[in-house]
Structures are given as structure tokens and as C-alpha cells.
Design an enzyme around this catalytic site. Structure first.
Site, PDB file in Angstrom:
ATOM      1  N   ASP A   1       0.856  -1.186   0.000  1.00 45.41           N
ATOM      2  CA  ASP A   1       0.000   0.000   0.000  1.00 45.41           C
ATOM      3  C   ASP A   1       0.896   1.241   0.000  1.00 45.41           C
ATOM      4  O   ASP A   1       1.686   1.452   0.924  1.00 45.41           O
ATOM      5  CB  ASP A   1      -0.888  -0.031   1.249  1.00 45.41           C
ATOM      6  CG  ASP A   1      -1.774   1.202   1.356  1.00 45.41           C
ATOM      7  OD1 ASP A   1      -2.428   1.520   0.360  1.00 45.41           O
ATOM      8  OD2 ASP A   1      -1.786   1.844   2.419  1.00 45.41           O
TER       9      ASP A   1
ATOM     10  N   THR B   1      -2.934   5.535  -4.078  1.00 44.74           N
ATOM     11  CA  THR B   1      -1.853   6.263  -3.402  1.00 44.74           C
ATOM     12  C   THR B   1      -0.499   5.980  -4.038  1.00 44.74           C
ATOM     13  O   THR B   1       0.397   6.824  -3.995  1.00 44.74           O
ATOM     14  CB  THR B   1      -1.802   5.880  -1.904  1.00 44.74           C
ATOM     15  OG1 THR B   1      -1.840   4.459  -1.791  1.00 44.74           O
ATOM     16  CG2 THR B   1      -2.961   6.465  -1.146  1.00 44.74           C
ATOM     17  N   THR B   2      -0.341   4.790  -4.638  1.00 47.89           N
ATOM     18  CA  THR B   2       0.916   4.485  -5.339  1.00 47.89           C
ATOM     19  C   THR B   2       0.909   5.177  -6.699  1.00 47.89           C
ATOM     20  O   THR B   2       1.892   5.810  -7.093  1.00 47.89           O
ATOM     21  CB  THR B   2       1.077   2.960  -5.524  1.00 47.89           C
ATOM     22  OG1 THR B   2       0.834   2.314  -4.280  1.00 47.89           O
ATOM     23  CG2 THR B   2       2.458   2.599  -6.004  1.00 47.89           C
TER      24      THR B   2
ATOM     25  N   ASP C   1      -8.950   0.329   2.096  1.00 47.99           N
ATOM     26  CA  ASP C   1      -8.901   0.783   0.699  1.00 47.99           C
ATOM     27  C   ASP C   1     -10.181   0.432  -0.047  1.00 47.99           C
ATOM     28  O   ASP C   1     -10.697   1.226  -0.834  1.00 47.99           O
ATOM     29  CB  ASP C   1      -7.683   0.176  -0.020  1.00 47.99           C
ATOM     30  CG  ASP C   1      -6.410   0.961   0.274  1.00 47.99           C
ATOM     31  OD1 ASP C   1      -6.476   1.845   1.144  1.00 47.99           O
ATOM     32  OD2 ASP C   1      -5.366   0.696  -0.349  1.00 47.99           O
TER      33      ASP C   1
END
Length: 534
Positions: A68, A101-102, A402
Site C-alpha cells: 500500500d 496512493t501508489t 482501501d
């Protein structure tokens, strides 16, 4: 023999003049770019369903295994201010969308690479920043055009989005268990007119034992704590009247600065007798209200409940749960329809919560306290997460968070787009075509922005062990032929219609990633000096 003197080239003037930066500002910009790209490269390998995982050792010696992006970057000790900006960018995406988020950090790194090429061509940073912002507005327009509107009653669409999010996690093999839980949890809190969901109303209680398949959505409330049974009190109460108390069920003690010295056993007996009488008066008031289940807030000043109190509670047949954390009080009072009671004088029946059953069970391994059949239940949801060890359990919680965020995104902006690198290639093509209609330096910047967007499909292919050049070229070709939903299927290693594979993501995840990444890059481009304050 005549010699020709080299004539100096005429200096260009106007908007197309090459931008010659002074030494220091260029160094500062390059330093910022190197630091930010280093952060981007660190998480790039963890993008997508075939991404690698990172093992993080915290300062306390704990080990975290995750892919994550937000968790990885939160753990990185970034020293360079520009690197910290990318860590904050990931945190901002986590707040806004909860997923991607990545992607947002990888995209920012790629846009920095494009900006660096433009700077080397002699284009002024302000022109690059303004062009990138215009390009991001266009990109969001193009994404909105290809999005598919959905209804919150469409359970299948919500499930597809939650499953896609879970497929890129370590616990992807359990997506068929976790995705329905995430969808049901959010749907219980929303109405057709809702524009957001407060994820604080969804509580995930973690218990080591069993497997991830034992994770369940509980009809009622699950507690983190266990029932106190040291004095032999009950572990099951039907027709429960629940009191949530913030005072201690133990005799008063002198404060830390004072001591009481007793040198006579008769005085000792008197102290113990007074203590018992004090407790007895408290329990008479508690029993008078008909309360038969007590949740006691954690106390740091003295014991929340002592042995004498527990023996009284056993005789009164009252179930006791102690060490309820302060930050749980609001959730429990909302869930159980009871009010927190700060003093024994305020202990009245109207402040109690009512439930059909309070019970401590151990069906799937660990002991769990469940409160079911709550009479005046607030709009809250409890999820019981199970796992064989803490590493798996922590990752299960992050993955569930998530998935919940993805469903929340669909409540905020009710539209879906394809995944698998498809929207990025589509937007990249349209922006490149639009760049041809522009003039001057802006056209170069738009083209650089379009090229930078291709980093997502390229990285997906790289992480899946495919040939990125061949895959992205084929993907471009398919889109040029009009297949705008063509994307990379990392399982088969081929290009296919990604909507048929049920790989979808909320529109909000992609649009917020593009907007936030572009804003951060523009901010970095406009920095030309670095001053340390005292």
C-alpha cells in the site's frame, strides 16, 4: 586568404526566447527533482496486481509487510523537503480518494521527468507549470467523458470496483470474501441523497485466530475487549441493559503526593469496611436502574474495577467489560443508543442502552464479545477481521480500508472508468492530438504531459514481467483503432477489453490523482531557492 569571423547568433526575444537559468535556481530545481523521483522510484515496483511488496521495520522493531503506497511512504524517513512533498501528496490522495496512493506518486515522478526535459529545452518553469495545469483540466474532462454513471443500488458495479482494488493487495485471494463486506458496510450507512460517508462509523475489530475467510460483518457491535471473568461473573446476558461508565468501580485512593500510614489493624479493618460500604452504595444505585451489563472506560489514576467490586458484580449477575478506550466511547454510545455516564449520581435508566443479547463467543478461535439485537442502534457498522498472525491481520485491515474508500468514492462521485492502464492511454492520445492544435511552447508542454501519463500502463506491464515497449505500443494501436476500453490484462499478459474482465475503478480515484500530482509538480517547479530557517 580571407578569414571569416564567426558571427554571433542573434539573440531571440519574446515568448520563444530560450530560458537561461542562473546557476543556483537550476541546481535547486534539479535537487528537488532528483529527491522526488527517488521517492517515486521507491514505490513504483509495488504498483498493480503483480506489484512487489515492501518489508518495513519500524523504529520500535515491528515488521510491516505491505504494498500500500500510503503505508510505505508514511514509514519512509524522508529528509529532503521535496521528498516530503511527495509523501504528503500520497497522504492527500489517501484522504481524498483512499485508493491510488501508489499511482499518484508514480505519476508525479513521471511528470517531473517530463518537466525536466522541458527545462533542458530552455522553456521557462512558469510556462511549464501553467501548461501542465491546463493539461490536467483537459485530462479530467476526457476522463469524465469516458466514465460510466452508476446507481448505488447497483450492487454488482460496487462489487466490481471493490474487487479491483483488493486484487492489487497481498490478500487478493480473499477478495471474494472482503469485497462484499466492504460494499455492504458502506451501503448500510448511505441513502440515495448521500454525498459522502464517514468511515469513522465503520469500525474494524482485529482478532488473531482463524483465517481471513472468517472475517465477517457483524449485525450489532463487536468489542475489542473481553469480558472480565476472574471473579466468575456471567459471559452471556439476555435482554441486556447496557451502561457505559467513565468512573471507577473501586474505593478512592489518596493522590500521588500523599500517603496514609496505618499502624493499627483496627484502623485497617475500618478502611476496608468503609471501602466495601462505598462500593455497596454504588452498586445499589446501579442495580436500581436494572442495568445488567457494564462497559467501563480505561482508568489511569486507579483500578477501573477491583476484586471486591467484581465479587459484588458477580452476586448481582452483572456482565463486566473493562478497559474501553477513550476514543471508542463516542462510537459505542452512538452504536448502542446509550449515553456515557461520568458520575454515579448521574446513573439513571434513561442513559442505558438496550440489546437482546450480550455474549462472549469463541466460534472461530479467539474470544469475541458481540452485542446483537440493539434496540436504538445508530448508523454504525462493525467488522470483525480475523487472521492467522498480526502481519496478515494488519494488511487485511489496510486492504479493507482501501476497499471501503473505493466504495465511498462511488458515493462521492457516482461514475466508474476502466482500469488496467486504459484511461491513461486514452487521455494521453487525446492530449497529444490536442497539442497539435496549440502553438509555441505550450504545445511542447502538452506533449510532454501526454507522454508522462503513459507511465501507468508501462509500470503495470513491467511489474507483471511483460515487455513494456511491446505492450504499450500495442495498447496505443488498439486505442487508435477505436477500442477505448482496451487495457492490459496482467493475468494473461495480453491486451483485452478491460471492462469485460471486470477491472474498473472509481472516476474520483483517477481524477484526484491527476489533479493532486499536477499541483504538486507545479509547486516544485516554481521553487527556485531553498532557505533554512533558524
Amino acid at each position: 586568404m580571407t578569414t571569416l569571423a564567426a558571427t554571433p547568433a542573434p539573440a531571440k526575444s519574446g515568448s520563444n526566447a530560450a530560458f537561461n537559468d542562473k546557476g543556483k535556481p537550476m541546481e535547486v530545481r534539479l535537487s528537488n527533482m532528483v529527491a522526488a523521483k527517488a521517492i517515486s522510484d521507491a514505490v513504483r515496483t509495488s504498483l498493480g496486481p503483480r506489484g512487489m511488496d515492501k518489508m518495513i521495520q519500524t523504529s520500535k522493531g515491528e515488521v510491516i509487510v505491505t504494498n500500500d503506497g500510503a503505508t510505505i511512504l508514511r514509514s519512509i524517513q524522508a529528509l529532503h523537503p521535496a521528498a516530503k512533498m511527495l509523501v504528503d501528496l500520497s497522504a492527500a490522495q489517501d484522504v481524498e480518494a483512499g485508493d491510488g496512493t501508489t499511482s499518484v506518486v508514480v505519476l508525479a515522478g513521471s511528470l517531473l521527468g517530463g518537466a525536466e526535459k522541458m527545462l533542458n529545452k530552455g522553456i521557462h518553469p512558469t510556462i511549464i507549470a501553467e501548461s501542465f495545469l491546463k493539461a490536467s483540466v483537459k485530462a479530467v474532462e476526457y476522463l469524465t467523458e469516458i466514465s460510466v454513471p452508476i446507481n448505488l443500488d447497483d450492487n454488482a458495479a460496487l462489487l466490481r470496483a471493490a474487487t479491483t482494488s483488493l486484487n492489487s493487495k497481498i490478500v487478493s485471494q480473499y477478495s471474494s470474501t472482503l469485497a462484499p463486506i466492504a460494499v455492504q458496510a458502506v451501503r448500510r450507512l448511505v441513502t440515495q441523497t448521500s454525498s459522502n460517508v464517514d468511515l469513522r462509523d465503520i469500525r474494524i475489530v482485529k482478532k488473531v485466530g482463524g483465517t481471513i475467510e472468517d472475517t465477517e460483518l457483524v449485525e450489532g457491535v463487536v468489542l475489542n475487549q473481553n469480558v472480565v471473568v476472574s471473579a466468575g461473573g456471567p459471559t452471556r446476558v439476555e435482554k441486556a441493559k447496557i451502561g457505559l461508565i467513565q468512573f471507577q468501580l473501586s474505593a478512592p485512593k489518596p493522590d500521588m503526593d500523599n500517603t496514609v500510614i496505618i499502624n493499627d489493624y483496627r484502623q485497617m479493618d475500618k478502611v476496608i469496611k468503609e471501602g466495601r460500604q462505598y462500593l455497596l452504595n454504588m452498586f445499589k444505585k446501579i442495580k436500581k436502574t436494572g442495568c445488567n451489563a457494564l462497559l467501563i472506560q480505561k482508568s489511569i489514576l486507579r483500578d477501573a474495577v477491583d476484586e471486591t467490586a467484581l465479587s459484588f458484580l458477580k452476586k448481582l449477575n452483572i456482565l463486566v467489560v473493562k478497559d474501553v478506550e477513550r476514543d471508542e466511547i463516542e462510537f459505542l454510545s452512538k452504536s448502542l443508543g446509550c449515553k456515557p455516564i461520568a458520575d454515579i449520581e448521574a446513573f439513571t435508566e434513561d442513559k442505558l442502552g438496550y440489546a437482546e443479547l450480550v455474549e462472549e463467543t469463541s466460534d472461530s478461535g479467539p474470544k469475541v464479545v458481540k452485542i446483537t439485537g440493539v434496540k436504538h442502534k445508530g448508523k454504525t457498522v462493525s467488522i470483525l477481521a480475523m487472521g492467522s498472525n498480526n502481519l496478515v491481520l494488519e494488511e487485511c485491515e489496510r486492504s479493507l480500508h482501501d476497499a471501503l474508500c473505493v466504495v465511498r468514492c462511488l458515493v462521492k462521485k457516482r461514475a466508474l472508468i476502466a482500469g488496467g492502464g486504459s484511461p491513461e492511454i486514452h487521455v494521453s492520445r487525446l492530449l497529444a492530438n490536442y497539442a497539435h492544435s496549440l502553438k509555441g511552447m505550450e504545445a511542447y508542454c502538452f506533449q510532454a504531459y501526454a507522454d508522462a501519463l503513459e507511465v501507468i500502463p508501462t509500470t503495470l506491464a513491467e511489474n507483471a514481467g511483460l515487455n513494456p515497449i511491446a505492450i504499450v505500443t500495442e495498447l496505443r494501436n488498439r486505442h487508435a483503432l477505436g477500442e477505448r476500453n482496451a487495457g492490459i490484462n496482467v493475468r494473461t499478459g495480453l491486451i483485452s477489453n478491460i471492462l469485460d474482465e471486470d477491472v474498473v475503478q472509481p472516476l474520483l480515484v483517477s481524477t484526484s490523482a491527476i489533479e493532486l500530482a499536477t499541483e504538486t509538480i507545479c509547486l516544485l517547479l516554481k521553487i527556485d531557492d531553498y532557505v533554512q530557517a533558524r
